[in-house]
Design a protein around this motif. Structure first.
Motif, short mmCIF file in Angstrom:
data_model
loop_
_atom_site.label_atom_id
_atom_site.label_comp_id
_atom_site.label_asym_id
_atom_site.label_seq_id
_atom_site.Cartn_x
_atom_site.Cartn_y
_atom_site.Cartn_z
N LEU A 1 14.69 3.09 -0.31
CA LEU A 1 14.40 2.48 -1.60
C LEU A 1 12.98 2.79 -2.05
CD1 LEU A 1 15.25 0.72 -3.96
CD2 LEU A 1 14.64 -1.30 -2.60
N ALA A 2 12.02 2.73 -1.13
CA ALA A 2 10.63 3.04 -1.46
C ALA A 2 10.49 4.49 -1.90
CB ALA A 2 9.73 2.76 -0.27
N THR A 3 11.15 5.39 -1.23
CA THR A 3 11.07 6.82 -1.60
C THR A 3 11.70 7.07 -2.96
OG1 THR A 3 11.19 7.41 0.76
CG2 THR A 3 11.65 9.15 -0.82
N TRP B 1 2.98 -0.31 -12.91
CA TRP B 1 2.30 -1.10 -11.88
C TRP B 1 3.27 -1.99 -11.12
CZ3 TRP B 1 -2.28 0.51 -10.71
CH2 TRP B 1 -3.04 1.20 -11.68
N ILE B 2 4.30 -2.43 -11.80
CA ILE B 2 5.32 -3.24 -11.09
C ILE B 2 6.04 -2.39 -10.04
CG2 ILE B 2 7.51 -4.46 -11.37
CD1 ILE B 2 6.52 -5.37 -14.11
N ILE C 1 6.80 -0.70 -4.35
CA ILE C 1 6.69 0.32 -3.29
C ILE C 1 5.74 -0.15 -2.18
CG2 ILE C 1 5.87 2.66 -2.79
CD1 ILE C 1 6.78 3.45 -5.61
N PHE C 2 4.63 -0.75 -2.58
CA PHE C 2 3.67 -1.26 -1.60
C PHE C 2 4.33 -2.34 -0.73
CE2 PHE C 2 0.34 -4.35 -0.45
CZ PHE C 2 -0.49 -3.53 0.30
N ALA C 3 5.07 -3.25 -1.36
CA ALA C 3 5.76 -4.30 -0.61
C ALA C 3 6.80 -3.72 0.35
CB ALA C 3 6.41 -5.29 -1.57
N LEU C 4 7.52 -2.70 -0.14
CA LEU C 4 8.53 -2.06 0.73
C LEU C 4 7.89 -1.38 1.92
CD1 LEU C 4 10.91 -0.56 -2.00
CD2 LEU C 4 11.38 -2.51 -0.47
N LEU C 5 6.70 -0.78 1.73
CA LEU C 5 5.99 -0.17 2.86
C LEU C 5 5.58 -1.23 3.89
CD1 LEU C 5 3.70 2.46 1.08
CD2 LEU C 5 5.68 2.91 2.55
N ILE C 6 5.21 -2.41 3.41
CA ILE C 6 4.88 -3.51 4.35
C ILE C 6 6.12 -3.90 5.15
CG2 ILE C 6 4.17 -5.92 4.48
CD1 ILE C 6 2.35 -5.43 2.10
N PHE C 7 7.26 -4.02 4.45
CA PHE C 7 8.51 -4.36 5.15
C PHE C 7 8.88 -3.27 6.16
CE2 PHE C 7 9.40 -7.37 1.66
CZ PHE C 7 9.78 -8.48 2.41
N SER C 8 8.67 -2.01 5.77
CA SER C 8 8.97 -0.91 6.68
C SER C 8 8.10 -0.99 7.94
CB SER C 8 8.75 0.43 5.98
OG SER C 8 9.00 1.51 6.85
N GLY C 9 6.82 -1.27 7.74
CA GLY C 9 5.93 -1.43 8.89
C GLY C 9 6.35 -2.60 9.75
N PHE C 10 6.81 -3.67 9.12
CA PHE C 10 7.28 -4.84 9.88
C PHE C 10 8.49 -4.48 10.75
CE2 PHE C 10 10.33 -8.41 9.96
CZ PHE C 10 9.60 -9.30 10.74
N LEU D 1 2.22 8.10 3.63
CA LEU D 1 2.15 6.64 3.64
C LEU D 1 3.08 6.03 4.69
CD1 LEU D 1 1.98 5.84 -0.19
CD2 LEU D 1 0.12 5.76 1.48
N VAL D 2 4.32 6.52 4.74
CA VAL D 2 5.29 5.99 5.71
C VAL D 2 4.84 6.30 7.13
CG1 VAL D 2 7.65 6.21 6.56
CG2 VAL D 2 7.23 6.03 4.11
N LEU D 3 4.39 7.53 7.37
CA LEU D 3 3.98 7.92 8.71
C LEU D 3 2.81 7.07 9.22
CD1 LEU D 3 4.25 9.91 11.09
CD2 LEU D 3 2.62 11.38 9.91
N ILE D 4 1.81 6.89 8.38
CA ILE D 4 0.59 6.19 8.83
C ILE D 4 0.77 4.68 8.82
CG2 ILE D 4 -1.84 5.76 8.32
CD1 ILE D 4 -1.96 8.61 7.15
N PHE D 5 1.19 4.14 7.66
CA PHE D 5 1.18 2.68 7.50
C PHE D 5 2.50 2.01 7.87
CE2 PHE D 5 -1.99 4.34 4.49
CZ PHE D 5 -3.11 3.65 4.94
N ALA D 6 3.59 2.75 7.90
CA ALA D 6 4.88 2.13 8.21
C ALA D 6 5.43 2.54 9.58
CB ALA D 6 5.91 2.49 7.13
#
Length: 442
Positions: free
Chosen positions: A91-93, A19-20, A25-34, A119-124
């Motif tokens: 890093l997320a991948t 879970w960690i 990974i979820f946090a990295l996707l947020i950064f990628s979207g940013f 996930l990367v295509l849609i959310f990031a």
């Protein structure tokens, strides 16, 4: 040998490490979207709108100013954002591959690739960029300061990347300068006006006025001057009665004065000065009479300008000299025509007429075959404005001049030509001058 590795290991879900890793990974996707949204916002944001926001005294002013500072060096900005974006994506991948390996075993690589791509295509990528492009200036002002901080932190790495990129591009003969803009402000405005007119948000008249003002520094007096063949002049040696009659019948208030030869312009007379002089000569008991009138004493010194003067410079000269009238000469000093301040203003606002002008030419309307019948002396610019065409005017000022240039001869009535996507038919000719033309789009 059989593989005992299960397709899915449910015990891995009870491990806190799983879970960690998923949270990271979820946090990295947020950064990628940013990073993706920041790239779109900062590259698509208009510098003019950002400057307007920065000049306002509100919460977004500092962010807009910081965005302007970042856009001063686009290479550094893009390099920093892409570096950060690629770091978090890779890093997320990698973490997703480890996570799926723990959960799925042998099928981890394929599953991780498919899931992370989605996930990367849609959310990031798509989602943040779509949000940023809807209002790039506001988005740029909001994210400018954190992006500036991130770029400052990774500045050494960005510097190395820039050095490598410039070295590779230099091998292909390309040199990049920081802050170099691919489009000038004038080109950006012209492009925005053209798109606005096509989309219906800018009226044709508004577009023509603004584009006319922007074009003044690129056009010369030769392009809009009244040709010498159309100039009305006063003969200095003519009888005073004839001079008075000509001045009263003329629709113009200023008339050039020549002596012996129309090329020999000795002055320019204003109708008011002429009437004042005649009034002094004819009123009163001791008035000498009209026979003693000398137009040379009334005429002002002529003002000559070269035909290569830009309209922008000529307008400034008119305003500085407090005059509205100039005679145009070519490189040999021969008279080519005349130009007035009104001629320059008409290039911006369109035709200016008053109660003494000749009736305005009829509005251009096509016939049943789609042909526009025009005067050969009509300028290409006026035709383009009236019809919203884009005939080139680099080689000729008038439509007749364009036909002669393209045909490489003076055509006869009835001859037809096709060039630049239009059909031209000579409908009238007077000596060597094409008086009437029919034009339609092919």
């Amino acid at each position: 040998m059989e593989n005992d590795t299960p397709f899915f290991d449910p015990t891995a879900l009870s491990d806190p490490t799983t879970w960690i890793v998923a949270a990271v990974i979820f946090a990295l996707l947020i950064f990628s979207g940013f990073f993706s949204g920041s790239e779109t916002a900062l590259t698509a944001a208009s510098r003019g709108k950002l400057r307007s926001m920065a000049d306002k005294d509100d919460r977004s002013a500092k962010g807009a100013q910081k965005a302007l500072d970042l856009k001063e060096d686009n290479e550094r900005l893009i390099g920093g954002i892409l570096l950060g974006n690629n770091l978090v994506n890779i890093l997320a991948t990698s973490l997703a591959t480890v996570l799926f390996t723990t959960l799925l075993g042998e099928g981890a690589i394929v599953a991780a690739t498919l899931v992370m791509t989605a996930l990367v295509l849609i959310f990031a990528e798509v989602l943040p960029k779509t949000y940023a492009i809807t209002n790039p200036e506001t988005s740029a002002a909001r994210i400018a300061r954190p992006i500036a901080l991130i770029i400052a932190l990774i500045a050494p790495v960005v510097t190395v990347v820039r050095f490598v990129v410039r070295g590779v591009l230099r091998l292909f003969g390309l040199r990049i300068e920081a802050g170099a803009n691919m489009l000038s402000v004038r080109e950006e405005i012209m492009g925005a006006l053209t798109i606005g007119h096509q989309e219906g948000s800018v009226e044709k008249e508004q577009r023509d006025r603004l584009l006319g003002a922007l074009d003044l520094h690129e056009r010369t007096v030769e392009e809009i001057m009244l040709h010498r063949s159309g100039i009305e002049m006063i003969d200095a040696d003519a009888d005073p009665q004839e001079i008075l009659s000509q001045a009263l019948q003329s629709p113009h208030t200023r008339l050039p004065v020549f002596r012996d030869d129309p090329e020999n312009i000795v002055g320019v007379v204003h109708a008011k000065d002429l009437l004042r002089a005649i009034d002094r000569l004819t009123r009163g008991e001791n008035a000498p009479g009209l026979d003693s009138f000398d137009i040379s004493a009334v005429a002002m010194k002529p003002y000559f300008v070269p035909e290569t003067t830009t309209l922008d410079d000529q307008m400034r000269q008119f305003l500085r000299r407090h005059t509205h009238f100039a005679l145009v000469v070519d490189e040999y000093g021969a008279l080519g025509g005349l130009i007035t301040l009104e001629d320059i203003l008409e290039e911006i606002v369109g035709e200016i007429t008053d109660e003494f002008d000749t009736p305005e030419a009829p509005v251009l309307r096509p016939d049943a075959a789609g042909n526009y019948t025009i005067d050969g002396a009509m300028t290409i610019r006026d035709l383009n404005r009236a019809t919203d065409w884009s005939l080139p005017d680099e080689e000729a000022n008038t439509v007749a001049g364009l036909v002669i240039h393209e045909a490489q001869t003076i055509p006869l009535p009835g001859q037809c030509f096709a060039f630049h996507g239009f059909r031209f038919e000579v409908a009238g000719r007077d000596a060597n001058r094409l008086t009437k033309l029919k034009i339609r789009r092919l």
